[in-house]
Design a protein around this motif. Structure first.
Motif, PDB file in Angstrom:
ATOM      1  N   ARG A   1       0.927  -1.314   0.032  1.00  0.00           N
ATOM      2  CA  ARG A   1      -0.050  -0.193   0.066  1.00  0.00           C
ATOM      3  C   ARG A   1       0.963   1.196  -0.028  1.00  0.00           C
ATOM      4  O   ARG A   1       0.579   2.339  -0.791  1.00  0.00           O
ATOM      5  N   GLU A   2       2.213   1.133   0.729  1.00  0.00           N
ATOM      6  CA  GLU A   2       2.799   2.490   1.039  1.00  0.00           C
ATOM      7  C   GLU A   2       3.951   2.275   1.225  1.00  0.00           C
ATOM      8  O   GLU A   2       4.604   1.176   1.823  1.00  0.00           O
ATOM      9  N   VAL A   3       5.038   3.192   0.515  1.00  0.00           N
ATOM     10  CA  VAL A   3       6.413   3.134   0.846  1.00  0.00           C
ATOM     11  C   VAL A   3       6.592   4.402   1.594  1.00  0.00           C
ATOM     12  O   VAL A   3       6.666   5.501   1.175  1.00  0.00           O
ATOM     13  N   VAL A   4       7.539   4.327   2.715  1.00  0.00           N
ATOM     14  CA  VAL A   4       7.895   5.480   3.651  1.00  0.00           C
ATOM     15  C   VAL A   4       9.485   5.491   3.295  1.00  0.00           C
ATOM     16  O   VAL A   4      10.122   4.768   3.737  1.00  0.00           O
ATOM     17  N   LEU A   5       9.993   6.784   3.146  1.00  0.00           N
ATOM     18  CA  LEU A   5      11.176   7.052   3.197  1.00  0.00           C
ATOM     19  C   LEU A   5      11.610   7.785   4.433  1.00  0.00           C
ATOM     20  O   LEU A   5      10.866   8.717   4.776  1.00  0.00           O
TER      21      LEU A   5
ATOM     22  N   ILE B   1      10.150   7.724 -10.651  1.00  0.00           N
ATOM     23  CA  ILE B   1       9.857   6.225 -10.654  1.00  0.00           C
ATOM     24  C   ILE B   1       8.632   5.674 -10.580  1.00  0.00           C
ATOM     25  O   ILE B   1       8.078   4.907 -11.175  1.00  0.00           O
ATOM     26  N   LEU B   2       7.737   6.024  -9.356  1.00  0.00           N
ATOM     27  CA  LEU B   2       6.495   5.535  -9.187  1.00  0.00           C
ATOM     28  C   LEU B   2       5.670   5.884 -10.135  1.00  0.00           C
ATOM     29  O   LEU B   2       4.935   5.027 -10.587  1.00  0.00           O
ATOM     30  N   ARG B   3       5.500   7.337 -10.596  1.00  0.00           N
ATOM     31  CA  ARG B   3       4.353   7.664 -11.376  1.00  0.00           C
ATOM     32  C   ARG B   3       4.615   7.682 -12.817  1.00  0.00           C
ATOM     33  O   ARG B   3       3.770   7.344 -13.375  1.00  0.00           O
ATOM     34  N   GLU B   4       5.804   7.840 -12.931  1.00  0.00           N
ATOM     35  CA  GLU B   4       6.171   7.962 -14.749  1.00  0.00           C
ATOM     36  C   GLU B   4       6.726   6.631 -15.260  1.00  0.00           C
ATOM     37  O   GLU B   4       6.272   6.201 -16.236  1.00  0.00           O
ATOM     38  N   GLN B   5       7.561   5.828 -14.550  1.00  0.00           N
ATOM     39  CA  GLN B   5       8.407   4.944 -14.921  1.00  0.00           C
ATOM     40  C   GLN B   5       7.452   3.519 -14.721  1.00  0.00           C
ATOM     41  O   GLN B   5       7.239   2.780 -15.536  1.00  0.00           O
ATOM     42  N   LEU B   6       7.130   3.376 -13.597  1.00  0.00           N
ATOM     43  CA  LEU B   6       6.049   2.304 -13.173  1.00  0.00           C
ATOM     44  C   LEU B   6       4.553   2.448 -13.179  1.00  0.00           C
ATOM     45  O   LEU B   6       3.748   1.514 -13.015  1.00  0.00           O
ATOM     46  N   LYS B   7       4.161   3.826 -13.518  1.00  0.00           N
ATOM     47  CA  LYS B   7       2.769   3.978 -13.384  1.00  0.00           C
ATOM     48  C   LYS B   7       1.952   3.334 -12.272  1.00  0.00           C
ATOM     49  O   LYS B   7       0.792   2.951 -12.297  1.00  0.00           O
ATOM     50  N   SER B   8       2.554   3.520 -11.058  1.00  0.00           N
ATOM     51  CA  SER B   8       2.144   3.064  -9.900  1.00  0.00           C
ATOM     52  C   SER B   8       1.398   3.835  -8.943  1.00  0.00           C
ATOM     53  O   SER B   8       1.518   5.196  -8.925  1.00  0.00           O
TER      54      SER B   8
END
Length: 453
Positions: free
Chosen positions: A33-37, A55-62
């Motif tokens: 559900r969530e990744v925290v840095l 990476i999340l939004r553009e590369q992986l479309k996540s």
């Protein structure tokens, strides 16, 4: 089923983008559900988060949620997995760990020798604090997957100071060696490479390596003997070109380490050594090879560090991302696969740093050894090894006791035990040198180490 939250401690690391990519590519297997840095260096982490968001939004479309924080409670609350990759003191202190020992004629390396002992004394306190914070806020069945260096010292401190912690200590260096073996022998699918291994962290040997029906251990020994280095052909050709033109990459410190495999195999051909054994078995040659003004810390800052943050600046200015600016590789894949194995009870085989408890019959019961294990929902099921030959046992006992003593020095605020640890370490030639290096490192680490009396 409630979805999971995964926290990366050390969110400002240059490895973070690649690790997050590996995690999110396994979203379904991790029920993510969530990744925290989470990092105490807010400015650095914010810059790294820019690339992670891309990476999340553009590369992986996540649509996985990304949270970036410096608050421990926010980071760990309800977390299922905590990936720990702390670098206490940053590259500024790593540089001192490497250059100070060299000034006394000792190996200058971040995890081995006096530099590794110094780094260990800096990291024990923050790691114990992390365990306590995670215990307070995370899910009851959480797992801390720790690959913070120096892993051998950190794992011994965790065993001694927090024996009930839900923590698995691991290292990706054997995986990096397997990648080099695969490249050297033209094997594309490393997932089908199986191996046996024994040792301590950064101090071990491969006793068998197979790919389907092939005996890769014998093949790679022949390859190293022929090429006098453990690197794939394309690396060797590039190295030749660099040396012909005087390129600085031809003398990078890491090249000496891969060349040293040949020397070690010539002396002791039974097993394939972990490359880090270079620092213990070829101490004199390593010191002679090292540049006291340009150590590995400088090389990393001038390459991987520089590339990532220049890449962030370029993206913010132009909206363009150069994927070569961030590191993604087997490091992130391996740690993410470990989480998958724990969550899904796969009983997959991994190399872990764990309390011996008879796994190596002729090593102490409480030694933190690095051996294969099957990983399931209850943690590692260690695979028992044969008794190890006297030579290897003797080397391991000397290193093990050096590491145990530095942990006792931390707990007891003992200068004497710190000096014993330094004196016992194979990279330091005498007690007088040990005292000089220790005293110099005490001065440099005043804001990090406990007071040693």
């Amino acid at each position: 089923m409630k979805k999971n939250k995964i926290c990366l401690v050390g969110g400002g690391s240059t490895f973070t983008p690649g690790i997050v990519k590996s995690i999110v590519e396994r979203s379904e297997e991790l029920n993510l559900r969530e990744v925290v840095l989470y990092d105490i260096n807010e400015e650095r982490q914010k810059k790294v988060a820019v690339i992670v968001e891309w990476i999340l939004r553009e590369q992986l479309k996540s649509d996985v949620i990304l949270t970036v924080t410096t608050d421990a409670e926010e980071a760990f609350t309800d977390a299922k997995f905590i990936f720990a990759q702390m670098r206490v003191g940053g590259y500024k202190m790593r540089e001192k760990d490497e250059k100070t020992p060299l000034s006394f004629g000792c190996v200058g390396q971040e995890t081995c020798g006096p530099g590794g002992l110094a780094y260990g004394l800096r990291t024990i306190g923050p790691m114990i604090e992390l365990i306590d914070q995670v215990e307070k806020y995370a899910l009851e069945d959480h797992w801390i997957l720790n690959y913070s260096n120096p892993a051998a010292i950190v794992s011994e401190a965790c065993r001694k100071m927090r024996p009930n912690a839900r923590i698995i200590n691991v290292c990706d260096m054997p995986i990096a060696i397997i990648d080099m073996i695969a490249g050297s022998l033209n094997i594309a699918d490393t997932s089908e490479i199986k191996y046996d291994y024994f040792g301590l962290n950064h101090f071990g040997w491969f006793t068998s390596i197979t790919y389907r029906e092939r005996d890769l251990l014998e093949e790679i020994k022949h390859y190293v003997n022929e090429h006098k280095i453990l690197l794939p052909p394309q690396y060797i050709e590039r190295l030749k070109e660099n040396r012909a033109t005087g390129d600085r990459h031809a003398v990078s410190s890491w090249i000496h380490v891969w060349e040293s495999v040949y020397t070690m195999l010539q002396a002791f051909p039974d097993y394939l050594p972990n490359t880090y054994l270079t620092y213990y078995l070829l101490q004199k040659e390593t010191v002679e090879h090292q540049n006291p003004d340009l150590t590995r810390a400088n090389e990393v800052m001038n390459t991987r560090e520089k590339a990532l943050f220049e890449g962030v600046d370029k993206y913010l200015a132009t909206g363009e991302v150069d994927e070569a600016s961030f590191h993604a590789g087997s490091h992130g894949d391996w740690i993410s696969d470990l989480a998958v194995a724990l969550l899904n009870d796969t009983k997959s085989r991994f190399l872990v740093i764990t309390e011996n408890k008879g796994a190596i019959p002729n090593m102490p019961y409480d030694a933190m050894v690095e051996v294969p294990a099957y990983i399931g929902e209850n943690g590692p099921e260690v695979i028992t090894q044969e008794p190890i030959p006297l030579f290897y046992q003797g080397l391991m006992m000397q290193q093990l006791n050096s590491e145990k003593l530095i942990v006792e020095a931390y707990i007891e605020n003992s200068y004497e035990k710190a000096l014993q640890s330094f004196s016992l370490n194979k990279t330091i030639p005498s007690v007088n040198v040990a005292r000089s290096v220790l005293n110099a490192l005490i001065e440099e680490n005043k804001s990090y180490w406990p007071e040693l009396n």
